[in-house]
Design a protein around this motif. Sequence first.
Motif, mmCIF file in Angstrom:
data_model
loop_
_atom_site.group_PDB
_atom_site.id
_atom_site.type_symbol
_atom_site.label_atom_id
_atom_site.label_comp_id
_atom_site.label_asym_id
_atom_site.label_seq_id
_atom_site.Cartn_x
_atom_site.Cartn_y
_atom_site.Cartn_z
ATOM 1 N N GLU A 169 0.854 -1.198 0.000
ATOM 2 C CA GLU A 169 0.000 0.000 0.000
ATOM 3 C C GLU A 169 0.886 1.244 0.000
ATOM 4 N N VAL A 170 0.622 2.144 -0.925
ATOM 5 C CA VAL A 170 1.335 3.423 -0.910
ATOM 6 C C VAL A 170 0.641 4.304 0.128
ATOM 7 N N ARG A 171 1.395 4.738 1.106
ATOM 8 C CA ARG A 171 0.796 5.529 2.190
ATOM 9 C C ARG A 171 0.879 7.015 1.932
ATOM 10 N N ALA A 209 -2.052 6.066 -9.875
ATOM 11 C CA ALA A 209 -3.140 5.437 -10.630
ATOM 12 C C ALA A 209 -3.881 4.498 -9.693
ATOM 13 N N ALA A 210 -4.409 5.042 -8.608
ATOM 14 C CA ALA A 210 -5.039 4.231 -7.563
ATOM 15 C C ALA A 210 -6.559 4.219 -7.687
ATOM 16 N N GLY A 211 -7.090 4.673 -8.839
ATOM 17 C CA GLY A 211 -8.535 4.657 -9.060
ATOM 18 C C GLY A 211 -9.212 5.868 -8.433
ATOM 19 N N ALA A 212 -10.493 6.029 -8.754
ATOM 20 C CA ALA A 212 -11.216 7.242 -8.357
ATOM 21 C C ALA A 212 -11.486 7.324 -6.857
ATOM 22 N N PHE A 267 -20.691 0.923 -10.967
ATOM 23 C CA PHE A 267 -19.494 0.121 -11.287
ATOM 24 C C PHE A 267 -18.343 0.979 -11.804
ATOM 25 N N HIS A 268 -18.582 2.254 -12.072
ATOM 26 C CA HIS A 268 -17.574 3.046 -12.787
ATOM 27 C C HIS A 268 -17.244 4.346 -12.051
ATOM 28 N N PRO A 269 -16.575 4.290 -10.908
ATOM 29 C CA PRO A 269 -16.219 5.546 -10.240
ATOM 30 C C PRO A 269 -15.224 6.353 -11.074
ATOM 31 N N ALA A 282 -3.101 9.107 -13.516
ATOM 32 C CA ALA A 282 -3.364 8.393 -14.775
ATOM 33 C C ALA A 282 -4.429 7.322 -14.566
ATOM 34 N N ASP A 283 -5.620 7.731 -14.191
ATOM 35 C CA ASP A 283 -6.712 6.757 -14.031
ATOM 36 C C ASP A 283 -8.042 7.467 -14.236
ATOM 37 N N ALA A 284 -9.139 6.793 -13.874
ATOM 38 C CA ALA A 284 -10.474 7.342 -14.135
ATOM 39 C C ALA A 284 -10.757 8.619 -13.345
ATOM 40 N N SER A 285 -9.924 8.921 -12.365
ATOM 41 C CA SER A 285 -10.114 10.166 -11.602
ATOM 42 C C SER A 285 -10.026 11.386 -12.510
ATOM 43 N N MET A 291 -21.635 -12.375 -20.579
ATOM 44 C CA MET A 291 -22.348 -11.561 -19.592
ATOM 45 C C MET A 291 -22.943 -10.306 -20.224
ATOM 46 N N GLN A 292 -22.107 -9.513 -20.895
ATOM 47 C CA GLN A 292 -22.600 -8.293 -21.550
ATOM 48 C C GLN A 292 -22.562 -8.528 -23.056
ATOM 49 N N SER A 293 -23.706 -8.442 -23.708
ATOM 50 C CA SER A 293 -23.758 -8.937 -25.082
ATOM 51 C C SER A 293 -24.259 -7.910 -26.104
ATOM 52 N N VAL A 342 -20.233 5.794 -21.264
ATOM 53 C CA VAL A 342 -20.071 4.402 -21.717
ATOM 54 C C VAL A 342 -19.091 3.717 -20.771
ATOM 55 N N ASN A 343 -19.024 2.390 -20.839
ATOM 56 C CA ASN A 343 -18.089 1.664 -19.977
ATOM 57 C C ASN A 343 -16.681 2.230 -20.206
ATOM 58 N N PRO A 344 -15.942 2.486 -19.122
ATOM 59 C CA PRO A 344 -14.812 3.421 -19.245
ATOM 60 C C PRO A 344 -13.443 2.855 -19.577
ATOM 61 N N MET A 345 -13.304 1.529 -19.604
ATOM 62 C CA MET A 345 -11.953 0.961 -19.629
ATOM 63 C C MET A 345 -11.089 1.501 -20.767
ATOM 64 N N MET A 346 -11.629 1.540 -21.978
ATOM 65 C CA MET A 346 -10.806 1.957 -23.122
ATOM 66 C C MET A 346 -10.402 3.431 -22.998
HETATM 67 C C1 LIG Z 1 -17.943 -5.887 -11.602
HETATM 68 C C2 LIG Z 1 -17.371 -4.835 -12.524
HETATM 69 C C3 LIG Z 1 -17.480 -5.008 -13.894
HETATM 70 C C4 LIG Z 1 -16.930 -4.050 -14.761
HETATM 71 N N1 LIG Z 1 -17.032 -4.254 -16.120
HETATM 72 C C5 LIG Z 1 -16.481 -3.351 -16.973
HETATM 73 C C6 LIG Z 1 -16.558 -3.527 -18.392
HETATM 74 O O1 LIG Z 1 -17.099 -4.523 -18.890
HETATM 75 N N2 LIG Z 1 -16.019 -2.586 -19.191
HETATM 76 C C7 LIG Z 1 -15.408 -1.473 -18.691
HETATM 77 O O2 LIG Z 1 -14.961 -0.635 -19.479
HETATM 78 N N3 LIG Z 1 -15.329 -1.276 -17.348
HETATM 79 C C8 LIG Z 1 -15.844 -2.191 -16.489
HETATM 80 N N4 LIG Z 1 -15.764 -1.985 -15.135
HETATM 81 C C9 LIG Z 1 -15.136 -0.755 -14.652
HETATM 82 C C10 LIG Z 1 -13.622 -0.818 -14.703
HETATM 83 O O3 LIG Z 1 -13.162 -2.030 -14.127
HETATM 84 C C11 LIG Z 1 -13.070 0.383 -13.912
HETATM 85 O O4 LIG Z 1 -13.704 1.557 -14.361
HETATM 86 C C12 LIG Z 1 -11.566 0.502 -14.106
HETATM 87 O O5 LIG Z 1 -10.887 -0.656 -13.687
HETATM 88 C C13 LIG Z 1 -11.036 1.697 -13.329
HETATM 89 O O6 LIG Z 1 -9.672 1.826 -13.636
HETATM 90 P P1 LIG Z 1 -8.726 2.724 -12.768
HETATM 91 O O7 LIG Z 1 -7.355 2.547 -13.345
HETATM 92 O O8 LIG Z 1 -9.284 4.088 -12.645
HETATM 93 O O9 LIG Z 1 -8.773 2.108 -11.278
HETATM 94 P P2 LIG Z 1 -8.626 0.603 -10.766
HETATM 95 O O10 LIG Z 1 -8.759 -0.398 -11.871
HETATM 96 O O11 LIG Z 1 -9.556 0.504 -9.597
HETATM 97 O O12 LIG Z 1 -7.108 0.523 -10.281
HETATM 98 C C14 LIG Z 1 -6.663 1.146 -9.099
HETATM 99 C C15 LIG Z 1 -5.730 0.183 -8.374
HETATM 100 O O13 LIG Z 1 -5.019 0.890 -7.365
HETATM 101 C C16 LIG Z 1 -4.972 0.114 -6.181
HETATM 102 N N5 LIG Z 1 -4.782 1.042 -5.042
HETATM 103 C C17 LIG Z 1 -5.667 1.929 -4.524
HETATM 104 N N6 LIG Z 1 -5.102 2.644 -3.534
HETATM 105 C C18 LIG Z 1 -3.826 2.187 -3.423
HETATM 106 C C19 LIG Z 1 -2.729 2.520 -2.564
HETATM 107 N N7 LIG Z 1 -2.825 3.476 -1.632
HETATM 108 N N8 LIG Z 1 -1.572 1.812 -2.703
HETATM 109 C C20 LIG Z 1 -1.435 0.837 -3.647
HETATM 110 N N9 LIG Z 1 -2.444 0.494 -4.499
HETATM 111 C C21 LIG Z 1 -3.611 1.170 -4.377
HETATM 112 C C22 LIG Z 1 -6.298 -0.623 -6.178
HETATM 113 O O14 LIG Z 1 -6.205 -1.781 -5.355
HETATM 114 C C23 LIG Z 1 -6.449 -0.949 -7.666
HETATM 115 O O15 LIG Z 1 -5.802 -2.170 -7.982
HETATM 116 C C24 LIG Z 1 -16.287 -2.918 -14.236
HETATM 117 C C25 LIG Z 1 -16.173 -2.743 -12.855
HETATM 118 C C26 LIG Z 1 -16.709 -3.694 -12.010
HETATM 119 C C27 LIG Z 1 -16.556 -3.494 -10.518
#
Ligand SMILES: Cc1cc2nc3c(=O)[nH]c(=O)nc-3n(C[C@H](O)[C@H](O)[C@H](O)COP(=O)(O)OP(=O)(O)OC[C@H]3O[C@@H](n4cnc5c(N)ncnc54)[C@H](O)[C@@H]3O)c2cc1C
Length: 400
Positions: free
Chosen positions: A104-106, A144-147, A326-328, A358-361, A191-193, A369-373
């Motif tokens: 964990e990055v603190r 890149a720790a997500g939103a 599902f998409h913060p 460098a993430d969805a934040s 699952m998603q079709s 739309v689903n955000p991965m790409m």
């Molecule tokens: C059930 C489900 C199904 C989904 N299906 C789809 C889909 O079909 N298509 C699509 O486009 N999107 C889908 N999504 C959404 C997609 O997975 C997310 O939007 C995407 O992964 C977000 O990417 P991110 O890089 O912003 O964050 P994340 O993928 O959440 O990555 C952040 C990472 O940082 C880590 N982290 C957080 N804080 C710390 C810290 N302090 N130190 C170290 N590590 C840390 C987390 O553990 C995580 O691994 C789905 C989501 C869910 C929950």
Amino acid sequence: MLDDWAAGFGIDWARDLEGDFAEAEDMLRVQRLDPERMGRNGQLAMEGAAALGVSGGPIARNAGACVQCSSCPLGCPIDAKRGMHVSYLPRAVAAGARLRAGVEVRRVLVEGGRAVGVECRVAGDGNRPASTFTVRARHAVVVAAGAFGTPQLLSRSGLGNDAVGANLHIHPACWVGARYPEEVRGWEGVMQSYYVDGWEAQGILLEATFTPLAFGGAWLVGSGAEHQRAMLDYPHMGSIGVQLTDRSAGRVRGAGDGSLRISYGLDRADAARVVFGIARAAEVHFAAGAAEVYPNVAGVKVLRPDDVASFEAARIKPADLRLEGFHPMGTARIAADPRQGACAPDGSLHGTAGLYVADASLFPTALGVNPMMTIIAFAKQVGRRVAGAAERPLSAVDRP
Ligand SMILES: Cc1cc2nc3c(=O)[nH]c(=O)nc-3n(C[C@H](O)[C@H](O)[C@H](O)COP(=O)(O)OP(=O)(O)OC[C@H]3O[C@@H](n4cnc5c(N)ncnc54)[C@H](O)[C@@H]3O)c2cc1C
Ligand code: SF4
């Protein structure tokens, strides 16, 4: 949306992501689903949309060697789905990246206004005590720790402006189930079709989504014996997901004890759009031959074809909706003007040199739309700018 982000938030390159999308699609082997392989749940959505004359199509997926077992939410058991662990991470390691799992990055370390590294913690277990270590950055720190994780880490490090943690969007979503006279056996598919984008202008995207019973049983009606009957009827169930491009926004905050506080309230206008989406999903089901529809709204167990108009006219409150998200995104959003966002258009955090997100934040608003790409495309754009900055000598502004 990308044009809006370019015009409203100064992200000029958002208009020019085609090459990044194409490269990511190639890397993840994205293919549009063959309708024959969608499974009956997707085919019913396709037939219903066609009968209503609304636009849609088979979903493009990153799962070339898929065997249609519908278990995606539990993790792909055969790695047909090209998740990060079988795509970008091995490539990064081959290029010299070093990965540390279970860390964990603190805190982001800052010296003289410039990010210089991170402080990390490894949790202890029965065999070894907890430990900490630091990593010094050669050029820059990229978060890149997500939103949720990114604003938490930035706040814990005392970095960023008031926009850090604000502007949380989640694409509120719900299932609209239906009972069909025929056996759907939705688990014999993916699952998603199939998507229906004919109501995009209203902020609604429908996706035929069928999950395994252990995951999807939650939206079935009733409790006790009634729920048991619905379970036994699962082979006849179809399901469409309703996803909203939310204008409502929430907030992520770090609490004093280091844990995360997330607040989000759906406003009435957005709730009305969800109700609109549920009604459209019901119409797609009925047009495909469903006998009854389960809207997942408190006090409304079942809809029959003649009920849709009165359902839409009823005053349904936000709290009556049974929603998931599902998409913060959006909690360190880009805006050229630091009064509007946490990060500059190159992904760097306003006010701290050498620190990038460098993430969805980074998304300025809900994407729709689903955000991965788009997350991957944004990360590539930020990565290029980090690399470009690393090649330049430090300017007087950057220098600690
Ligand atoms: C059930 C489900 C199904 C989904 N299906 C789809 C889909 O079909 N298509 C699509 O486009 N999107 C889908 N999504 C959404 C997609 O997975 C997310 O939007 C995407 O992964 C977000 O990417 P991110 O890089 O912003 O964050 P994340 O993928 O959440 O990555 C952040 C990472 O940082 C880590 N982290 C957080 N804080 C710390 C810290 N302090 N130190 C170290 N590590 C840390 C987390 O553990 C995580 O691994 C789905 C989501 C869910 C929950
Ligand atoms: S349906 Fe999902 S879990 Fe099953 S093989 Fe295909 S990608 Fe993997």
